[in-house]
Design a protein around this motif. Structure first.
Motif, PDB file in Angstrom:
ATOM      1  N   VAL A 167       1.621  33.958  14.244  1.00  0.00           N
ATOM      2  CA  VAL A 167       1.292  32.873  15.165  1.00  0.00           C
ATOM      3  C   VAL A 167      -0.200  32.811  15.404  1.00  0.00           C
ATOM      4  O   VAL A 167      -0.946  33.739  15.087  1.00  0.00           O
ATOM      5  N   SER A 168      -0.600  31.724  15.986  1.00  0.00           N
ATOM      6  CA  SER A 168      -1.958  31.581  16.508  1.00  0.00           C
ATOM      7  C   SER A 168      -1.898  31.932  17.994  1.00  0.00           C
ATOM      8  O   SER A 168      -1.316  31.196  18.790  1.00  0.00           O
ATOM      9  N   PRO A 169      -2.443  33.097  18.404  1.00  0.00           N
ATOM     10  CA  PRO A 169      -2.249  33.592  19.773  1.00  0.00           C
ATOM     11  C   PRO A 169      -2.787  32.633  20.828  1.00  0.00           C
ATOM     12  O   PRO A 169      -3.813  31.956  20.635  1.00  0.00           O
ATOM     13  N   ARG A 170      -2.087  32.573  21.945  1.00  0.00           N
ATOM     14  CA  ARG A 170      -2.505  31.810  23.116  1.00  0.00           C
ATOM     15  C   ARG A 170      -2.393  32.718  24.334  1.00  0.00           C
ATOM     16  O   ARG A 170      -1.515  33.580  24.408  1.00  0.00           O
ATOM     17  N   SER A 171      -3.226  32.526  25.314  1.00  0.00           N
ATOM     18  CA  SER A 171      -3.199  33.350  26.521  1.00  0.00           C
ATOM     19  C   SER A 171      -2.371  32.687  27.606  1.00  0.00           C
ATOM     20  O   SER A 171      -2.038  31.497  27.531  1.00  0.00           O
ATOM     21  N   GLY A 172      -2.028  33.473  28.610  1.00  0.00           N
ATOM     22  CA  GLY A 172      -1.344  32.939  29.778  1.00  0.00           C
ATOM     23  C   GLY A 172       0.083  32.518  29.546  1.00  0.00           C
ATOM     24  O   GLY A 172       0.629  31.719  30.322  1.00  0.00           O
ATOM     25  N   GLY A 173       0.705  32.987  28.506  1.00  0.00           N
ATOM     26  CA  GLY A 173       2.098  32.646  28.261  1.00  0.00           C
ATOM     27  C   GLY A 173       2.322  31.278  27.664  1.00  0.00           C
ATOM     28  O   GLY A 173       3.461  30.783  27.637  1.00  0.00           O
ATOM     29  N   ALA A 174       1.254  30.636  27.180  1.00  0.00           N
ATOM     30  CA  ALA A 174       1.384  29.300  26.588  1.00  0.00           C
ATOM     31  C   ALA A 174       2.126  29.380  25.258  1.00  0.00           C
ATOM     32  O   ALA A 174       2.075  30.410  24.579  1.00  0.00           O
ATOM     33  N   PRO A 175       2.836  28.326  24.857  1.00  0.00           N
ATOM     34  CA  PRO A 175       3.504  28.323  23.556  1.00  0.00           C
ATOM     35  C   PRO A 175       2.509  28.579  22.425  1.00  0.00           C
ATOM     36  O   PRO A 175       1.387  28.065  22.442  1.00  0.00           O
TER      37      PRO A 175
END
Length: 263
Positions: A167-175
């Protein structure tokens, strides 16, 4: 595994010393294990009434190939760990030597301090997670045998049961967008003990930076040297106790062993 089981180009790259001499196990146990919650360091949590670290030491010492176990303790707790091992000395094989040394701030530093404590006649080294207390002796023996057969680095591993997504990581629990689906048949979940020709592992710790990909995994450090790493079959009971649910599973495995084998 026999010598014929390891490709000739991998055998040729191993240090000649990797096929003779004694084998030691280094167990870095200086971490705090915060994912198991507050309290004692992870390695000192009890499993079936016995500290996990004692189970891990016993798992290494159960192999007749291992003549020395070096425990790398928290820098401020080496005395406590030594006293604990002395208390459980009756449960450990007489033929195996034990040594406790203070650890460092990172796993890599702790492993290096364990390597520094090894006698000169040690030519093969196992590095084992204290949080994998139930690895079977057959797995330990398979790793040692592959190193003695000429592999500079050996890891036990299991095929993956789940599909893995990159995946392409996202912060804060975002999809998180999926960017790739690796072919599962080509992937393995790595366990410990990892086994090494001593000279190769020492060179990795002297050469590979303490940060970046592979820095927390000794086999990954050897890969970064350009040396080959081979895989032998792991075991489902060699899982890592990291979260409270893992501890519940470990208790169940231990209870079954005691009921069936008197372990």
């Amino acid at each position: 595994m026999t010598v014929e089981g390891i490709p000739a180009d991998i055998r040729a790259s191993a240090s000649p010393g990797g096929r003779a001499g004694r084998t030691a196990a280094v167990i870095p146990a200086a971490g705090r294990g915060i994912r198991l919650g507050p309290g004692a360091p992870k390695a000192l949590r009890t499993l079936g009434g016995t500290p996990m670290l004692v189970h891990a030491v016993r798992a290494m010492a159960a192999s007749r190939a291992v003549s020395l176990v070096v425990v790398v303790a928290p820098s401020d707790g080496a005395g406590e760990v030594k006293s604990m091992l002395d208390e459980y000395e009756h449960a450990l094989p007489d033929r195996t030597e034990f040594l406790v040394v203070p650890g460092g701030d990172t796993r890599q530093e702790s492993v290096r301090l364990g390597l520094d404590a090894l006698p000169d006649d040690i030519t093969a080294v196992l590095v084992h997670d204290a949080a994998r207390p139930l690895v079977p002796v057959d797995t330990v023996d398979a790793v040692v045998e592959a190193v003695r057969d000429g592999a500079p680095a050996v890891v036990p591993a299991l095929p993956l049961a789940d599909t893995v997504k990159q995946v392409s990581p996202r912060s804060g629990g975002a999809p998180e967008p999926v960017v790739a689906t690796p072919e599962r048949a080509l992937l393995r979940a790595v366990q410990t003990p990892q086994g090494f020709d001593r000279a190769t592992l020492v060179r990795a710790h002297e050469t590979v930076p303490a940060q970046g990909e592979g820095a927390t995994d000794c086999a990954g450090m050897v890969e970064r040297l350009g040396e080959p790493v081979v895989v032998v079959p792991g075991h489902e009971e060699a899982f890592k106790v990291t979260r409270p649910l893992d501890l519940v599973l470990a208790e169940a495995v231990l209870a079954r062993r005691r009921a069936n084998d008197g372990f």
